[in-house]
Enzyme design. Structure first.
Site, mmCIF file in Angstrom:
data_model
loop_
_atom_site.group_PDB
_atom_site.id
_atom_site.type_symbol
_atom_site.label_atom_id
_atom_site.label_comp_id
_atom_site.label_asym_id
_atom_site.label_seq_id
_atom_site.Cartn_x
_atom_site.Cartn_y
_atom_site.Cartn_z
ATOM 1 N N ARG A 282 0.836 -1.211 0.000
ATOM 2 C CA ARG A 282 0.000 0.000 0.000
ATOM 3 C C ARG A 282 0.870 1.260 0.000
ATOM 4 N NH1 ARG A 282 -2.191 2.136 4.362
ATOM 5 N NH2 ARG A 282 -2.460 0.148 5.431
ATOM 6 N N TYR B 159 -14.264 16.014 -17.171
ATOM 7 C CA TYR B 159 -14.830 14.659 -17.085
ATOM 8 C C TYR B 159 -15.916 14.665 -15.994
ATOM 9 C CZ TYR B 159 -15.234 9.823 -15.647
ATOM 10 O OH TYR B 159 -15.736 8.609 -15.282
ATOM 11 N N ASP C 47 -5.050 17.794 -15.804
ATOM 12 C CA ASP C 47 -5.382 16.426 -16.207
ATOM 13 C C ASP C 47 -4.906 16.258 -17.652
ATOM 14 O OD1 ASP C 47 -6.637 14.139 -17.258
ATOM 15 O OD2 ASP C 47 -8.350 14.321 -15.898
ATOM 16 N N LYS D 132 -6.575 4.948 -19.758
ATOM 17 C CA LYS D 132 -6.772 5.340 -21.151
ATOM 18 C C LYS D 132 -5.505 5.053 -21.981
ATOM 19 C CE LYS D 132 -10.788 6.514 -19.524
ATOM 20 N NZ LYS D 132 -10.790 7.108 -18.251
#
Ligand SMILES: Cc1ncc(COP(=O)(O)O)c(C=O)c1O
Length: 395
Positions: free
Chosen positions: A57, A110, A182, A207
């Site tokens: 983690r 988005y 972004d 993506k």
């Protein structure tokens, strides 16, 4: 490695400390914990006195290869991998904002990013304003002492609007505001916001970074190493949205062909945009590579390619758009983008449902806007698919 060409760095950057067993490729470290030979070595690792790994983690060698590679490609000092693009975006914003602060974001984002900024952040005492950052004449006057972050996508999803990264950053620099970009649509192959003054870049690595539509993943790249450490050990570790080592390995594999894929995606996209532009039943085409697109000149200065997302509007609005997407065969009706497969969707019925009718209208868009993610099939087959569907859909 930083002085090499993009194609070379995409294959070799990251994990330069050597690979176990002299393997050509990096192995996948599918382990939750790492062992220590004594409590003293454990203590040293916990105190960051050594580079030993502790727990996936927080850190994992496979994730580090990805983080180092993306940091080199984006021109940052380091990066943090997350379980999704939204995990990266929400963690970055919460790491930069506290109650009483304000974020200014572009009005077209988005859908989930807009929802998080407009609806979630205010629940934590962080106010948000969604402005038109394409027109920067108003931005200076809108900034207050509470404004701590400016956030935008360029090209924006799904309007493909281009925002002047350098100009926003110079306004922000005067007041110590952090600029977060972004870069999902452009990828570092076509645009490097950190070189233009941005502080943090975020990606939905789901993506183009993956390129194969087989993972959900996110990554944030920072210019400042101390900030990246804080993001990793103060936010990723605590919120827990960590990426699986297997996902990181798939991304490391995918990035090797990012340059080749982006070149082909972009060539196809320009061909499709030109085809749509010449079609009598198409009302408007949104693609930064078209010379008459409003953001074209700016895109040509801050991007080295125009990306491969194309939006358009057809005669007959939403009803005809629905018929068109139903009639396409090669273009698959699906959210997401950046895959080998060409995809089509209606953002304001799908990914951008959080937008009100007024927000869509104010942004100068139609509810029937169609968004294409141009894949790697042959461009003539893609044009033929669109041609057939346009013929059928619009009477
Ligand atoms: C521009 C952009 N940013 C962020 C995201 C969110 O990424 P993820 O779906 O990986 O959480 C998306 C998803 O479509 C996106 O298009």
């Amino acid at each position: 490695m930083k002085d090499k060409h993009f194609e070379t760095m995409a294959i070799h950057a990251g994990g330069e400390g050597g690979k176990p067993g002299n393997a050509l490729n990096d192995p996948i470290f599918m382990t939750s914990a790492f062992t220590f030979d004594s409590i003293e070595t454990a203590n040293a690792a916990f105190a960051f006195e050594t580079k030993d790994y502790v727990y996936t983690r927080g850190n994992n060698p496979t994730l580090r290869v990805l983080e180092e590679r993306m940091a080199v490609l984006e021109g940052g000092s380091d990066a943090v991998a997350f379980a999704s693009g939204m995990a990266a975006i929400s963690s970055v914003l919460l790491s930069l904002l506290k109650p009483g602060d304000e974020i200014i974001a572009h009005r077209m984002l988005y859908g989930s990013s807009q929802d998080f900024i407009k609806n979630t952040l205010p629940q934590y005492g962080i106010s948000s304003r969604l402005l038109n950052l394409v027109d920067l004449s108003v931005l200076k006057g809108e900034i207050s002492h509470r404004t701590k972050v400016i956030y935008f996508e360029t090209p924006a999803n799904p309007s493909l609007e281009i925002i002047d990264i350098k100009a926003v950053c110079s306004i922000a620099a005067a007041t110590g505001i952090t600029v977060v970009v972004d870069n999902t649509f452009a990828t570092p192959y076509s645009q490097r916001p950190l070189d233009l003054g941005a502080h943090v870049v975020v990606h939905s690595a789901t993506k183009y970074i993956s390129g194969h539509g087989d993972v959900v993943a996110g990554i944030a790249i920072g210019k400042d190493r101390d900030y990246v450490q804080k993001l990793k050990f103060g936010y990723l570790c605590e919120f827990g949205g960590v990426m699986s080592p297997f996902t990181a390995w798939l991304l490391v594999r995918g990035i090797k062909t990012l340059a080749l894929r982006m070149r082909e995606h972009q060539t196809n996209a320009l061909a499709i945009a030109n085809y749509l532009k010449g079609h009598p039943k198409v009302q408007k085409v949104y693609y930064p590579g078209l010379p008459d697109f409003p953001g074209h000149a700016l895109a040509a200065t801050q991007m080295s390619g125009f990306g491969a997302m194309v939006s358009f509007e057809i005669n007959g609005g939403l009803n005809q758009a629905k018929e068109l997407v139903n009639n396409l065969q090669l273009f698959k009706l699906a959210v997401s983008l950046g895959d080998c497969e060409s995809l089509v969707q209606l953002p304001f019925a799908m990914t951008h449902r959080s937008y009100t009718a007024k927000e869509v209208k104010d942004a100068g868009l139609s509810p029937g806007l169609i968004r294409l993610s141009i894949g790697l099939e042959h461009k003539e087959d893609l044009v033929a698919d669109l041609d057939k569907a346009l013929d059928k859909a619009i009477r």
